[in-house]
Motif scaffolding. Sequence first.
Motif, PDB file in Angstrom:
ATOM      1  N   LEU A  84       0.826  -1.204   0.000  1.00 31.79           N
ATOM      2  CA  LEU A  84       0.000   0.000   0.000  1.00 31.79           C
ATOM      3  C   LEU A  84       0.863   1.259   0.000  1.00 31.79           C
ATOM      4  O   LEU A  84       0.460   2.298  -0.555  1.00 31.79           O
ATOM      5  N   ASP A  85       2.059   1.196   0.593  1.00 34.17           N
ATOM      6  CA  ASP A  85       3.005   2.316   0.493  1.00 34.17           C
ATOM      7  C   ASP A  85       3.336   2.579  -0.975  1.00 34.17           C
ATOM      8  O   ASP A  85       3.325   3.728  -1.443  1.00 34.17           O
ATOM      9  N   THR A  86       3.645   1.501  -1.688  1.00 32.40           N
ATOM     10  CA  THR A  86       3.994   1.620  -3.108  1.00 32.40           C
ATOM     11  C   THR A  86       2.818   2.144  -3.917  1.00 32.40           C
ATOM     12  O   THR A  86       2.981   3.005  -4.797  1.00 32.40           O
ATOM     13  N   MET A  87       1.626   1.633  -3.640  1.00 26.97           N
ATOM     14  CA  MET A  87       0.433   2.074  -4.361  1.00 26.97           C
ATOM     15  C   MET A  87       0.182   3.559  -4.120  1.00 26.97           C
ATOM     16  O   MET A  87      -0.151   4.311  -5.042  1.00 26.97           O
ATOM     17  N   GLU A  88       0.374   3.999  -2.873  1.00 33.29           N
ATOM     18  CA  GLU A  88       0.147   5.409  -2.547  1.00 33.29           C
ATOM     19  C   GLU A  88       1.170   6.305  -3.240  1.00 33.29           C
ATOM     20  O   GLU A  88       0.830   7.375  -3.752  1.00 33.29           O
ATOM     21  N   ARG A  89       2.434   5.860  -3.276  1.00 28.42           N
ATOM     22  CA  ARG A  89       3.465   6.658  -3.944  1.00 28.42           C
ATOM     23  C   ARG A  89       3.194   6.773  -5.436  1.00 28.42           C
ATOM     24  O   ARG A  89       3.465   7.801  -6.051  1.00 28.42           O
ATOM     25  N   SER A  90       2.654   5.695  -6.033  1.00 25.47           N
ATOM     26  CA  SER A  90       2.349   5.719  -7.464  1.00 25.47           C
ATOM     27  C   SER A  90       1.198   6.666  -7.772  1.00 25.47           C
ATOM     28  O   SER A  90       1.086   7.180  -8.892  1.00 25.47           O
ATOM     29  N   GLY A  91       0.334   6.879  -6.804  1.00 24.95           N
ATOM     30  CA  GLY A  91      -0.728   7.860  -6.946  1.00 24.95           C
ATOM     31  C   GLY A  91      -2.044   7.300  -7.423  1.00 24.95           C
ATOM     32  O   GLY A  91      -2.131   6.202  -7.969  1.00 24.95           O
ATOM     33  N   SER A  92      -3.079   8.083  -7.187  1.00 28.74           N
ATOM     34  CA  SER A  92      -4.447   7.728  -7.570  1.00 28.74           C
ATOM     35  C   SER A  92      -4.713   8.231  -8.987  1.00 28.74           C
ATOM     36  O   SER A  92      -4.264   9.328  -9.352  1.00 28.74           O
ATOM     37  N   PRO A  93      -5.421   7.444  -9.838  1.00 28.79           N
ATOM     38  CA  PRO A  93      -6.033   6.135  -9.573  1.00 28.79           C
ATOM     39  C   PRO A  93      -5.012   5.005  -9.700  1.00 28.79           C
ATOM     40  O   PRO A  93      -3.912   5.194 -10.199  1.00 28.79           O
ATOM     41  N   ALA A  94      -5.442   3.822  -9.249  1.00 30.03           N
ATOM     42  CA  ALA A  94      -4.605   2.631  -9.348  1.00 30.03           C
ATOM     43  C   ALA A  94      -5.488   1.427  -9.608  1.00 30.03           C
ATOM     44  O   ALA A  94      -6.697   1.457  -9.345  1.00 30.03           O
ATOM     45  N   ASP A  95      -4.878   0.379 -10.137  1.00 27.58           N
ATOM     46  CA  ASP A  95      -5.606  -0.885 -10.316  1.00 27.58           C
ATOM     47  C   ASP A  95      -5.369  -1.748  -9.082  1.00 27.58           C
ATOM     48  O   ASP A  95      -4.240  -2.184  -8.832  1.00 27.58           O
ATOM     49  N   LEU A  96      -6.416  -1.987  -8.324  1.00 30.23           N
ATOM     50  CA  LEU A  96      -6.296  -2.727  -7.071  1.00 30.23           C
ATOM     51  C   LEU A  96      -5.892  -4.177  -7.299  1.00 30.23           C
ATOM     52  O   LEU A  96      -5.268  -4.794  -6.434  1.00 30.23           O
TER      53      LEU A  96
END
Length: 324
Positions: free
Chosen positions: A49-61
């Motif tokens: 989730l750290d990585t997903m947050e750094r990549s930014g919104s939106p994201a593919d869950l």
Amino acid sequence: IGGARGGVRTLQSDGAAHGAVRRLAARPFTPRRVARLRERIQGITDGLLDTMERSGSPADLVSSFAYPLPITVICELFAVPEGDRARFGVWSDRIVTLLGISEQEVADARDALQGYLHELVTARRAEPGDDVVSGWLTADENGDRLTDDEVVRLSQTVIIGGYETTVNSISAGMWRLFQHPEQLAAVRADPGLLRGTVEEILRYQPQGLFFLIMVARGDLELGGVTIREGDGVMPLPNAANRDAARFADPARFDIHRPPGGHVAFGHGAHACLGSALARIELEVALGTLLGRFPGLRPAVADLDELAWRGDRLVCGLRELPVRW
């Protein structure tokens, strides 16, 4: 369908052979180890989730979270080196694929996985560690121990059974909660509802056409149909999970329903060996996701427009775009 094949006992064996291998297989899953696994699953979840947050919104869950979490957990369970982990996902993916792939490709993936596991078992036999394979190799039940071939078969069952199903329970579970915003708001407001939410997702959201091929041990009548001794039958657990005789209004998704009673993990002697681990993964994944991103919401206008994979034994979303 019963006994061992080629002298190798598996979890699909019946009777005494199954009971023996299951007792030995359960040895490494002590309460202490499971408690340690929860801590590690939490760490893996936080990192993803750290990585997903750094990549930014939106994201593919699906690709950023639901897929990498279970395969990472399984690889750590088996102490697989990081450089080898991507191959595990590819092999598992191909083994459960039904369409768009040749029989030879499926066989090659199965052979590659088994070959790797044989090497892993040989290495752990020479130098045991604190992993599940080492636990299986050293498990002893009154002098009965698992052979190398039995540990390989057992490892393959856990990898295939615990990977895709957990991926899709996470992503399809969130998809189902998005479809019921009032229930999503309820579990966000009260984490005490998380256990019931996980159980309802397991009951309500089918994973695919899973069944055990069974043989009737005697004549019986079921649903007005006579089944004769020796007949082959393929019970579908998904149907039992929507049984109105067991669940009130079974076609309704309801996280407030009293938890339990479903057969998503099977039942009786052949109930899923990894059910406790799967429940922990789902509770940690969903609970952390909702706590980390209070504004998590779909990044598509119509959830019903999302594509599902129909080419596998396991039913799952191709993607689940989200914002926060």
